[in-house]
Design a protein around this motif. Structure first.
Motif, PDB file in Angstrom:
ATOM      1  N   ASP A 135       7.146   9.168   1.962  1.00 29.21           N
ATOM      2  CA  ASP A 135       7.411   8.666   0.701  1.00 29.21           C
ATOM      3  C   ASP A 135       5.987   7.724   0.372  1.00 29.21           C
TER       4      ASP A 135
ATOM      5  N   LEU B  88       3.488   7.759  -1.400  1.00 30.44           N
ATOM      6  CA  LEU B  88       3.127   7.724  -2.806  1.00 30.44           C
ATOM      7  C   LEU B  88       3.944   6.593  -3.548  1.00 30.44           C
ATOM      8  N   GLU B  89       5.233   6.814  -3.355  1.00 27.05           N
ATOM      9  CA  GLU B  89       6.299   5.995  -4.090  1.00 27.05           C
ATOM     10  C   GLU B  89       6.138   4.516  -3.530  1.00 27.05           C
ATOM     11  N   ALA B  90       5.886   4.459  -1.990  1.00 28.67           N
ATOM     12  CA  ALA B  90       5.617   3.050  -1.406  1.00 28.67           C
ATOM     13  C   ALA B  90       4.412   2.372  -2.040  1.00 28.67           C
TER      14      ALA B  90
ATOM     15  N   GLN C 164       2.874   2.947  -4.932  1.00 30.16           N
ATOM     16  CA  GLN C 164       3.450   2.424  -6.507  1.00 30.16           C
ATOM     17  C   GLN C 164       4.139   1.285  -6.369  1.00 30.16           C
ATOM     18  N   GLN C 165       5.266   1.184  -5.346  1.00 33.38           N
ATOM     19  CA  GLN C 165       6.071  -0.245  -5.331  1.00 33.38           C
ATOM     20  C   GLN C 165       5.191  -1.428  -5.055  1.00 33.38           C
TER      21      GLN C 165
END
Length: 409
Positions: A190, A192-194, A196-197
């Motif tokens: 995760d 890339l999601e992390a 972004q967050q």
């Protein structure tokens, strides 16, 4: 610390078998701290008036706009005794793992954690009191777990973990004091999601310690993460060179400190700050110099000067070089590596004086200042370091524009 206790500590740290002559020789070496003091007494961070108004401190602020002074290398540590989510490997709290146990106790002493409240809270509370310039801020570093190449977490090989969510929370609660960098392992499923967050939560960059986190910066597994970093225009603070403060994930991971491995990130267009200018270990600073002299990396490659005055840098050659090379100063970023400046034996003022980097009067004042405020101590120390007639330029300390705009004003 009593002599017999210190000798025991030396044995733990691999300096055993000292004769009386050897002990006397050690006392005269750069590794013996000023005034035989090994632990930070953690005096009131409010300075006595005579110290606060001393010329050594006041002159350090000349030419400096303190609202642009952001300390870009401050570790956020604790014990996880609140809902912070901090994890510390049990080995660092096990007296049978004596070297790690003593090492962590030094970190806590340097942080001046107050008895009677949680370590997590005490660390942040103390840090808030360490003023080092009106309007200045510190940038807190999160720290991710170690992972393998399949994206599985390696808990046993993780020294400690400070969650991004906790660093973001501290920033949100006290934005006048703190900014923060996320720490995201690129092998995570995760990642890339992390990232972004983290950007949405106000992170100013990403911090890696490849040797401890099991990250090969030259691995193709990092490519999607590098592309995302370029998309979000967020820099990477990457520790290069040897690592002594945190154990590596495995023996092979120590090779991941080679500065040349960050070429992959640079070639993707990622802005990279090499922590400590890769100043620890054989040939690492030479490789950092090689990268700095490649024209294609101008505007992308920077150096963080934190920890460069510590005693484990042989002959201070790297420190003297970055001071002397004025053409590099616009590519250097100030950082303290806090809480390490509060570990008294790590910075030998008498050795810096012996090498004519500081004067006797500066050493006298700095020795007092460190007991009250390691952050201000580290700043004043770095402002006064001099090689012949050259000091670090004010732009080295004016880092706010880099972290907020990605440029140097």
């Amino acid at each position: 610390m009593k002599r017999r206790n210190f000798l025991s500590l030396l044995g733990v740290l691999g300096v055993g078998g000292l004769s009386a002559f050897g002990f006397q020789k050690l006392q005269k070496s750069k590794y013996w701290p000023n005034d035989n003091q090994f632990f930070n007494p953690c005096l009131d961070s409010k300075l006595p008036e005579s110290l606060e108004k001393h010329e050594v401190i006041l002159s350090a602020l000349e030419g400096i706009d303190s609202t642009h002074m952001w300390d870009g290398h401050v570790h956020l540590i604790g014990l996880g005794d609140t809902d912070s989510g901090i994890f510390v490997n049990p080995n660092y709290q096990d007296v049978f793992e004596l070297k790690k146990y003593i090492q962590f106790r030094f970190y806590l002493n340097a942080s001046c954690v107050e008895p009677g409240i949680s370590v997590d809270e005490a660390f942040v509370n103390r840090l808030k009191t360490l003023k080092w310039g009106r309007g200045s801020r510190v940038i807190l570093l999160a720290f991710d777990y170690s992972y393998d190449e399949q994206g599985e977490r390696l808990l046993d090989q993780t020294a400690f973990h400070t969650p991004n969510s906790y660093a973001a929370q501290i920033h949100k609660e006290s934005p006048q004091h703190f900014e923060w960098l996320a720490s995201i392992h690129p092998y995570r499923k995760d990642s890339l999601e992390a990232l972004q967050q983290a950007v949405f939560d106000g992170a100013l960059g990403v911090k890696w310690l490849p040797q401890a986190m099991n990250i090969n910066p030259d691995s193709a597994l990092c490519d999607p993460f590098y592309e995302a970093m370029v998309h979000w225009n967020i820099p990477l603070l990457c520790h290069c060179g040897d690592e002594e403060a945190v154990d590596g994930a495995n023996i092979e991971a120590y090779a991941y400190g080679n500065p040349l491995l960050v070429r992959r990130a640079l070639d993707h267009g990622v802005k990279v700050i090499i922590a400590h200018c890769a100043s620890l270990g054989k040939n690492n600073f030479e490789l950092f110099t090689q990268l700095m002299e490649e024209p294609r990396y101008e505007g992308l490659l920077f150096g963080d000067i934190s920890a460069m005055s510590q005693v484990n840098r042989d002959d201070m050659l790297a420190l003297k070089t970055v001071i002397s090379r004025k053409e590099w100063h616009s590519r250097l970023l100030y950082g303290s590596d806090y809480p390490l400046p509060g570990i008294i034996p790590l910075i030998s003022l008498k050795d810096l004086q012996a090498q004519e980097l500081l004067t006797a009067e500066q050493v006298k004042v700095l020795a007092q200042l460190r007991q009250h405020n390691p952050l201000l101590f580290n700043f004043v120390l770095n402002r006064h370091l001099k090689v012949e007639n050259q000091k670090l330029s004010p732009i080295v300390f004016h880092t706010r524009s880099f972290w907020t705009l990605g440029t140097r004003l």
